[in-house]
Design an enzyme around this catalytic site. Structure first.
Site, PDB file in Angstrom:
ATOM      1  N   LYS A 131       0.476   8.663   8.830  1.00  9.55           N
ATOM      2  CA  LYS A 131      -0.589   8.232   9.721  1.00  9.55           C
ATOM      3  C   LYS A 131      -0.405   6.713  10.128  1.00  9.55           C
ATOM      4  O   LYS A 131      -0.571   6.370  11.162  1.00  9.55           O
ATOM      5  CB  LYS A 131      -1.871   8.438   8.668  1.00  9.55           C
ATOM      6  CG  LYS A 131      -3.085   7.535   8.865  1.00  9.55           C
ATOM      7  CD  LYS A 131      -4.372   7.653   8.086  1.00  9.55           C
ATOM      8  CE  LYS A 131      -4.285   6.626   7.138  1.00  9.55           C
ATOM      9  NZ  LYS A 131      -5.181   5.603   7.003  1.00  9.55           N
ATOM     10  N   ARG A 186       0.487   2.602  14.156  1.00  2.33           N
ATOM     11  CA  ARG A 186       1.412   1.427  14.513  1.00  2.33           C
ATOM     12  C   ARG A 186       2.046   1.610  15.881  1.00  2.33           C
ATOM     13  O   ARG A 186       2.211   0.851  16.572  1.00  2.33           O
ATOM     14  CB  ARG A 186       2.209   1.110  13.089  1.00  2.33           C
ATOM     15  CG  ARG A 186       1.694   0.267  12.199  1.00  2.33           C
ATOM     16  CD  ARG A 186       2.465   0.212  10.920  1.00  2.33           C
ATOM     17  NE  ARG A 186       2.022  -0.550   9.983  1.00  2.33           N
ATOM     18  CZ  ARG A 186       0.741  -0.520   9.334  1.00  2.33           C
ATOM     19  NH1 ARG A 186       0.019   0.945   9.464  1.00  2.33           N
ATOM     20  NH2 ARG A 186       0.552  -1.426   8.193  1.00  2.33           N
ATOM     21  N   GLN A 212      -4.931  -5.236   6.011  1.00  2.00           N
ATOM     22  CA  GLN A 212      -4.913  -4.716   7.686  1.00  2.00           C
ATOM     23  C   GLN A 212      -5.433  -5.850   8.200  1.00  2.00           C
ATOM     24  O   GLN A 212      -5.177  -6.050   9.555  1.00  2.00           O
ATOM     25  CB  GLN A 212      -6.064  -3.771   7.598  1.00  2.00           C
ATOM     26  CG  GLN A 212      -5.430  -2.312   6.959  1.00  2.00           C
ATOM     27  CD  GLN A 212      -6.732  -1.402   6.716  1.00  2.00           C
ATOM     28  OE1 GLN A 212      -7.731  -1.642   7.303  1.00  2.00           O
ATOM     29  NE2 GLN A 212      -6.353  -0.123   6.313  1.00  2.00           N
ATOM     30  N   SER A 239      -1.452  -4.581  -1.124  1.00  2.00           N
ATOM     31  CA  SER A 239      -0.718  -3.731  -0.304  1.00  2.00           C
ATOM     32  C   SER A 239       0.368  -4.632   0.556  1.00  2.00           C
ATOM     33  O   SER A 239       0.104  -4.383   1.763  1.00  2.00           O
ATOM     34  CB  SER A 239      -2.089  -3.137   0.703  1.00  2.00           C
ATOM     35  OG  SER A 239      -2.894  -2.334   0.065  1.00  2.00           O
ATOM     36  N   ASP A 291      -2.905   4.611  -1.412  1.00  2.00           N
ATOM     37  CA  ASP A 291      -3.634   5.894  -0.881  1.00  2.00           C
ATOM     38  C   ASP A 291      -2.914   6.995  -1.473  1.00  2.00           C
ATOM     39  O   ASP A 291      -3.319   8.162  -1.278  1.00  2.00           O
ATOM     40  CB  ASP A 291      -3.118   6.003   0.522  1.00  2.00           C
ATOM     41  CG  ASP A 291      -3.786   4.861   1.428  1.00  2.00           C
ATOM     42  OD1 ASP A 291      -5.014   4.299   0.933  1.00  2.00           O
ATOM     43  OD2 ASP A 291      -3.404   4.817   2.562  1.00  2.00           O
ATOM     44  N   LYS A 316     -12.612   1.076   0.404  1.00  4.84           N
ATOM     45  CA  LYS A 316     -12.177   2.345   1.559  1.00  4.84           C
ATOM     46  C   LYS A 316     -13.443   3.172   1.825  1.00  4.84           C
ATOM     47  O   LYS A 316     -14.516   3.006   1.863  1.00  4.84           O
ATOM     48  CB  LYS A 316     -11.323   3.210   0.764  1.00  4.84           C
ATOM     49  CG  LYS A 316     -10.165   2.369  -0.074  1.00  4.84           C
ATOM     50  CD  LYS A 316      -9.005   1.749   0.905  1.00  4.84           C
ATOM     51  CE  LYS A 316      -7.992   0.966   0.242  1.00  4.84           C
ATOM     52  NZ  LYS A 316      -6.761   0.545   1.009  1.00  4.84           N
ATOM     53  N   ARG A 349     -13.770   4.165  -4.206  1.00  3.07           N
ATOM     54  CA  ARG A 349     -12.801   5.092  -4.865  1.00  3.07           C
ATOM     55  C   ARG A 349     -12.788   4.857  -6.237  1.00  3.07           C
ATOM     56  O   ARG A 349     -11.939   5.591  -7.082  1.00  3.07           O
ATOM     57  CB  ARG A 349     -11.370   5.175  -4.360  1.00  3.07           C
ATOM     58  CG  ARG A 349     -11.574   5.881  -2.804  1.00  3.07           C
ATOM     59  CD  ARG A 349     -10.137   5.944  -2.115  1.00  3.07           C
ATOM     60  NE  ARG A 349     -10.163   6.502  -0.718  1.00  3.07           N
ATOM     61  CZ  ARG A 349      -9.432   5.939   0.215  1.00  3.07           C
ATOM     62  NH1 ARG A 349      -8.348   5.560  -0.180  1.00  3.07           N
ATOM     63  NH2 ARG A 349      -9.435   6.826   1.244  1.00  3.07           N
ATOM     64  N   ARG A 372      -9.511  11.446   0.782  1.00  4.45           N
ATOM     65  CA  ARG A 372      -8.713  11.229  -0.267  1.00  4.45           C
ATOM     66  C   ARG A 372      -9.543  11.849  -1.559  1.00  4.45           C
ATOM     67  O   ARG A 372      -8.776  12.522  -2.427  1.00  4.45           O
ATOM     68  CB  ARG A 372      -8.031   9.906  -0.652  1.00  4.45           C
ATOM     69  CG  ARG A 372      -7.454   9.478   0.500  1.00  4.45           C
ATOM     70  CD  ARG A 372      -5.921   8.874   0.286  1.00  4.45           C
ATOM     71  NE  ARG A 372      -5.482   8.232   1.739  1.00  4.45           N
ATOM     72  CZ  ARG A 372      -4.793   8.917   2.331  1.00  4.45           C
ATOM     73  NH1 ARG A 372      -4.189  10.151   2.031  1.00  4.45           N
ATOM     74  NH2 ARG A 372      -4.184   8.298   3.623  1.00  4.45           N
ATOM     75  N   LYS A 397      -9.642  13.345   8.741  1.00  2.00           N
ATOM     76  CA  LYS A 397      -9.534  11.638   9.039  1.00  2.00           C
ATOM     77  C   LYS A 397      -8.012  11.376   8.874  1.00  2.00           C
ATOM     78  O   LYS A 397      -7.395  10.855   9.863  1.00  2.00           O
ATOM     79  CB  LYS A 397     -10.201  11.125   8.089  1.00  2.00           C
ATOM     80  CG  LYS A 397      -9.904   9.467   8.478  1.00  2.00           C
ATOM     81  CD  LYS A 397     -10.589   8.686   7.133  1.00  2.00           C
ATOM     82  CE  LYS A 397     -10.592   7.162   7.447  1.00  2.00           C
ATOM     83  NZ  LYS A 397      -9.242   6.328   7.480  1.00  2.00           N
TER      84      LYS A 397
HETATM   85  O1  S3P Z   1      -2.191  -0.708   7.430  1.00  2.00           O
HETATM   86  C1  S3P Z   1      -2.320   0.401   7.055  1.00  2.00           C
HETATM   87  O2  S3P Z   1      -2.133   1.321   7.889  1.00  2.00           O
HETATM   88  C2  S3P Z   1      -3.369   0.822   5.956  1.00  2.00           C
HETATM   89  C3  S3P Z   1      -3.233  -0.103   4.938  1.00  2.00           C
HETATM   90  C4  S3P Z   1      -3.907   0.334   3.538  1.00  2.00           C
HETATM   91  O3  S3P Z   1      -5.081  -0.605   3.406  1.00  2.00           O
HETATM   92  P1  S3P Z   1      -5.526  -1.903   2.632  1.00  2.00           P
HETATM   93  O4  S3P Z   1      -4.586  -2.839   3.182  1.00  2.00           O
HETATM   94  O5  S3P Z   1      -6.760  -2.143   3.049  1.00  2.00           O
HETATM   95  O6  S3P Z   1      -5.159  -1.632   1.194  1.00  2.00           O
HETATM   96  C5  S3P Z   1      -4.106   1.645   3.249  1.00  2.00           C
HETATM   97  O7  S3P Z   1      -4.795   2.126   2.155  1.00  2.00           O
HETATM   98  C6  S3P Z   1      -4.474   2.400   4.685  1.00  2.00           C
HETATM   99  O8  S3P Z   1      -4.743   3.867   4.529  1.00  2.00           O
HETATM  100  C7  S3P Z   1      -3.711   2.158   5.897  1.00  2.00           C
HETATM  101  C1  PEP Z   2      -8.221   3.999   3.456  1.00  2.00           C
HETATM  102  C2  PEP Z   2      -7.639   4.676   4.107  1.00  2.00           C
HETATM  103  O1  PEP Z   2      -7.423   4.491   5.532  1.00  2.00           O
HETATM  104  P1  PEP Z   2      -8.177   3.244   6.551  1.00  2.00           P
HETATM  105  O2  PEP Z   2      -8.169   2.010   5.662  1.00  2.00           O
HETATM  106  O3  PEP Z   2      -7.045   3.086   7.717  1.00  2.00           O
HETATM  107  O4  PEP Z   2      -9.575   3.554   6.843  1.00  2.00           O
HETATM  108  C3  PEP Z   2      -6.932   5.866   3.914  1.00  2.00           C
HETATM  109  O5  PEP Z   2      -6.085   6.546   4.673  1.00  2.00           O
HETATM  110  O6  PEP Z   2      -7.006   6.249   2.555  1.00  2.00           O
END
Ligand code: S3P
Ligand code: PEP
Length: 446
Positions: free
Chosen positions: A36, A41, A180, A206, A323, A350, A354, A397, A423
Site C-alpha cells: 500500500k 508513493r 505523513q 514512524s 501497522d 488511525k 487502536r 487492521r 481499505k
Molecule cells: O506514510 C505512510 O504511507 C504511512 C505512514 C504511517 O502513518 P503514521 O506516520 O501516521 O504513523 C502508517 O501507519 C500508514 O499506514 C502509512
Molecule cells: C493507518 C493506516 O493508513 P492511513 O494512515 O494511510 O490511513 C493503515 O494502513 O493502517
C-alpha cells in the site's frame, strides 16, 4: 453464502459482516499483495513527473484507488494495463480549483495536502467523516501556513482548502503525531524554487515510512539528504521528478496478519513476494513472532511458517511496526503471559483509536487487556470461547485482528462492517480461504 465456499473478493456484497469459523490448520501458499505505502508513493511521484511512468503491480485497495482518483482529478493521465498503471504526469502543475476526495486514506490525504501548495484553491473533503474526518491535520497545515500557503480548515480537520504559491526554505514540522506530514512536505520540496530544509520537531514517530519516502524520491531521480535520526531533511529546489518504470514490492503490513495467523494454527504456510531488504517497518513482525516462539524461515523472497508452536509474550516498542501491531496483538492474545506494545500513542490517531477500541474488543472476547496513554497490553489465553459479535470499528487492521481471533475461537465470531478490509487488503479473506479458513459473508443494508 456457504461456509468454506471459495469466493472471489469481487463478488462480495458492497457492505458486509463476516462470520469467521474456527479452523484446525492453515496450509498452502499465498503471494503477498502489492505494498500500500509504495503504491501511493509511486503513483504520486509518477504524477509529479512530466512524461510517462509505468508503475508495475499496483495495489488494488481503496487507498490505491483513492490516490488514482485524486491524481486524475488533478489532471494526470491514467491508463490501466493488466496489474500496471501508466501515468502521464502533470509535473509541478496540478489543476487549480479542484476538490479532491481521498476517501479514508490518511497518507493519501496528507501527501496531497503538501502538493496542494503548488496550486490555487485545492479543497480536500472526505466521505468518511467519522474516521478520516476526525484525524488531525493541524501540524501539516501549520507548517504550510508558515511557508506562506493560504490554508482553511475545519479546526485542523477536513475539509481543508490550500493555496500556494510557496517559495520554500527552512520549515519546521511536528513529527510526533504522524510521519505523513513530513512525507507530504518531502514530496512538495523538489518542485519549489527554494526547496525545503525540514526540521522535524518533537519525538519523531514512524521513521520507516519517512525512509520509504526518501527511497521513492531517489527512485524518481530527486536529490535529498537526511541526518541518520531524520531530524533534518534537506531537499534542494528546482528539481524534476524523472519518469520511468518502478515496481511495487510486496506488502508487509497486510502480510503480517497472514504470518500471525499461520503462527497461531498448525500447518505450513508459504508467503512469497516479500523481499528481505525492504524499508517497510512491518518487516519486523517476523522478528517479533520469532521472539514469541514462532517457527519462520526465509527461502529467497518467501517466508515459510510452520504453525502451532506455543507462543510467549513479548514487551516491545511498537513504533517501528505500527501497522502490524493489531496483527501481532492477535498472536499475543494466544501467547503465554502478558504482552505490552510500548510507544504506540499514534495508534490512537488511525482509522479508529487502536488502543482503547482494541482493548474493548479484546475484553468482549473474554481477554484481559489494559492501556496507558501510549501503550497496550494483553494477557494471553489458550481458550477463546467465541460465539459473539465484535465491532470492526470501520478499521481494516482491527478486522484483521478479530478475524485471527475468530479462527482460533471455539465458536464462530461475527465481525461487523468487515467490508472496510478493502481499505488496504481486499483479498484478505480470500487469501485465508485459500489456506483453508471458512467465512460467511452477510450483506448489510447501506
Ligand atoms: O506514510 C505512510 O504511507 C504511512 C505512514 C504511517 O502513518 P503514521 O506516520 O501516521 O504513523 C502508517 O501507519 C500508514 O499506514 C502509512
Ligand atoms: C493507518 C493506516 O493508513 P492511513 O494512515 O494511510 O490511513 C493503515 O494502513 O493502517
Amino acid at each position: 453464502m456457504n461456509e468454506g465456499a471459495l469466493q472471489d473478493h469481487l463478488t462480495l456484497p458492497e457492505q458486509f459482516d463476516v462470520v469467521v469459523h474456527p479452523v484446525r490448520e492453515l496450509r498452502g501458499a499465498v503471494r503477498a499483495q502489492p505494498s500500500k505505502n509504495y503504491t501511493t508513493r509511486y503513483l504520486l511521484a509518477a504524477a509529479l513527473a512530466e512524461g510517462e511512468t509505468r508503475v508495475v503491480g499496483v495495489a488494488t485497495s481503496e487507498d490505491a484507488h483513492a490516490m488514482l482518483r485524486c491524481l486524475r482529478d488533478w489532471g494526470a493521465g491514467i491508463e490501466h494495463i493488466g496489474d500496471d498503471v501508466v501515468i502521464r504526469g502533470f509535473g509541478a502543475a496540478p489543476r487549480a480549483g479542484v476538490t479532491l476526495n481521498p476517501g479514508n486514506a490518511g497518507a493519501v490525504a496528507r501527501f496531497l495536502m503538501g502538493v496542494a501548495a503548488l496550486t490555487r484553491d485545492t479543497t480536500l473533503v472526505t466521505d468518511h467523516p467519522d474516521s478520516l474526518g476526525r484525524r488531525p491535520q493541524g501540524d501539516l497545515l501549520e507548517a504550510l501556513e508558515r511557508l506562506g500557503a493560504r490554508v482553511g480548515s475545519n479546526e485542523g480537520r477536513l475539509p481543508v482548502t490550500i493555496s500556494g504559491p510557496v517559495r520554500g526554505g527552512v520549515a519546521e514540522v511536528s513529527a510526533e503525531r504522524s510521519s505523513q506530514y513530513t512525507s507530504a512536505l518531502m514530496f512538495l520540496a523538489p518542485l519549489l524554487p527554494g526547496g525545503l530544509d525540514l526540521r522535524l520537531t518533537g519525538q519523531i514517530k514512524s521513521h520507516a515510512p519517512l525512509r520509504q519516502t526518501l527511497d521513492t524520491l531517489a527512485a524518481f531521480g530527486i536529490r535529498a539528504a537526511a541526518t541518520d535520526d531524520l531530524s533534518r531533511v534537506q531537499i534542494p529546489g528546482g528539481q524534476r521528478y524523472r519518469p520511468g518504470r518502478v515496481m511495487v514490492p510486496g506488502d508487509y503490513p497486510g502480510t503480517a496478519a497472514l504470518l500471525a495467523a499461520a503462527a497461531l494454527l498448525p500447518g505450513e504456510v508459504r508467503l512469497s513476494n516479500l523481499r528481505e531488504n525492504d524499508l517497510q517497518g512491518e518487516r519486523e513482525a517476523v522478528d517479533v513472532l520469532r521472539e514469541m516462539g514462532a517457527d519462520i524461515h526465509r527461502d529467497g523472497d518467501a517466508l515459510v511458517v510452520r504453525g502451532g508452536q506455543t507462543l510467549r509474550a513479548v514487551n516491545r516498542d511498537g513504533d517501528g511496526f505500527t501497522d502490524a501491531v493489531q496483527a501481532l496483538t492477535a498472536a499475543a492474545a494466544l501467547a503465554e503471559g502478558t504482552t505490552t506494545w510500548r510507544n504506540v500513542y499514534t495508534l490512537r490517531l488511525k482509522e479508529c483509536d487502536r488502543i482503547s477500541d482494541t482493548r474493548r474488543e479484546l475484553e468482549r472476547l473474554g481477554l484481559q487487556a489494559s492501556e496507558t496513554e501510549d501503550s497496550l497490553s494483553v494477557t494471553g489465553t489458550n481458550r477463546i470461547a467465541g460465539g459473539v459479535t465484535a465491532d470492526g470499528h470501520g478499521d481494516h487492521r482491527m478486522i484483521m485482528l478479530l478475524t485471527l481471533l475468530g479462527l482460533r475461537a471455539e465458536a464462530p465470531v461475527r465481525i461487523t462492517g468487515a467490508h472496510h478490509i478493502r481499505k488496504s487488503y481486499p483479498q484478505f479473506f480470500m487469501h485465508l480461504q485459500a489456506l483453508g479458513a471458512g467465512f460467511d459473508f452477510l450483506e448489510r443494508e447501506s
